[in-house]
Design a protein around this motif. Structure first.
Motif, PDB file in Angstrom:
ATOM      1  N   PRO A  54       0.832  -1.207   0.000  1.00 38.83           N
ATOM      2  CA  PRO A  54       0.000   0.000   0.000  1.00 38.83           C
ATOM      3  C   PRO A  54       0.863   1.251   0.000  1.00 38.83           C
ATOM      4  CG  PRO A  54       0.004  -1.024   2.164  1.00 38.83           C
ATOM      5  CD  PRO A  54       0.743  -1.952   1.240  1.00 38.83           C
ATOM      6  N   HIS A 141      -7.226  -9.768  -0.657  1.00 37.83           N
ATOM      7  CA  HIS A 141      -6.481  -8.528  -0.836  1.00 37.83           C
ATOM      8  C   HIS A 141      -7.423  -7.381  -1.227  1.00 37.83           C
ATOM      9  CE1 HIS A 141      -2.577  -6.681  -1.012  1.00 37.83           C
ATOM     10  NE2 HIS A 141      -2.831  -6.167  -2.191  1.00 37.83           N
ATOM     11  N   ARG A 145      -8.142  -3.907   0.843  1.00 37.43           N
ATOM     12  CA  ARG A 145      -8.020  -2.595   0.203  1.00 37.43           C
ATOM     13  C   ARG A 145      -9.345  -1.830   0.253  1.00 37.43           C
ATOM     14  NH1 ARG A 145      -3.239  -1.536  -3.075  1.00 37.43           N
ATOM     15  NH2 ARG A 145      -1.675  -2.725  -1.936  1.00 37.43           N
ATOM     16  N   GLN A 148      -9.773  -0.433   3.694  1.00 40.97           N
ATOM     17  CA  GLN A 148      -8.886   0.718   3.871  1.00 40.97           C
ATOM     18  C   GLN A 148      -9.429   1.944   3.138  1.00 40.97           C
ATOM     19  OE1 GLN A 148      -5.205  -0.910   2.396  1.00 40.97           O
ATOM     20  NE2 GLN A 148      -4.565  -1.645   4.407  1.00 40.97           N
TER      21      GLN A 148
END
Length: 190
Positions: A54, A141, A145, A148
């Motif tokens: 990231p 994944h 993401r 986030q």
């Protein structure tokens, strides 16, 4: 007495014992072919996943500046985790015990590439397994993401509300100041 043998001498020895040489050669080749044919065929497949770390965190929060090797090792461990095996087992409708021990995960050299591999007697099954693990890793994944990104949007929205409230307070104070001190305000006529 040392007698040195020449090439013709060796040829005569081999020619004299040609049936013994041919039979040993034939038995060796025949037993190798027989052993090879008796073996169960073993197939292998591999998928390569690219880990993209990231970017830096914006608007506060934890810093993401870590050791890249440690991050990739964490991803390798995540790819070997029970959670990922369960996701792949669910996608394949296989028992978790079969999936968890059927594939291997490793980092490729000093890169950010992760290899998922499997070997077995059924090429279609091991291909499906490796693809299911790769899909489960990508889904995991993507979920991380997405969480986030949602947290970043929530943080930005909360900060926007704080700034709007602060701006409104300042505008009200400015308007009140202008009302109490009309001589200091800007003229409406130019």
């Amino acid at each position: 007495m040392d007698v040195e043998l020449g090439l013709n001498d060796y040829w005569r020895i081999l020619n004299k014992r040609k049936w013994l040489v041919l039979s040993v050669f034939s038995v060796t080749v025949g037993s190798t072919v027989f052993y090879t044919e008796m073996q169960t065929p073993l197939y292998g497949t591999q998928a390569v996943l690219k880990y993209e770390p990231p970017g830096p965190k914006l608007f506060g929060g934890e810093s993401s500046f870590q050791d890249p090797s440690a991050e990739i090792e964490t991803e390798v461990n995540a790819a070997q985790s029970l959670e990922l095996s369960q996701r792949a087992a669910k996608a394949l409708a296989w028992p978790i015990e079969h999936v968890a021990r059927a594939y291997k995960v490793k980092r490729l050299d000093l890169s950010n590439l992760i290899a998922v591999s499997a070997a077995g007697q059924d090429p279609a099954a091991i291909t499906a397994l490796v693809n299911a693990v790769a899909d489960a890793y990508c889904e995991r994944h993507l979920e991380i993401r997405s969480r986030q990104a949602k947290k970043a949007v929530d943080d930005i929205t909360a900060r926007q509300k704080e700034v709007e409230a602060s701006l409104k307070t300042l505008e009200d104070a400015h308007q009140k100041f202008l009302e109490t001190h009309p001589a200091l305000g800007m003229s409406t006529t130019l």
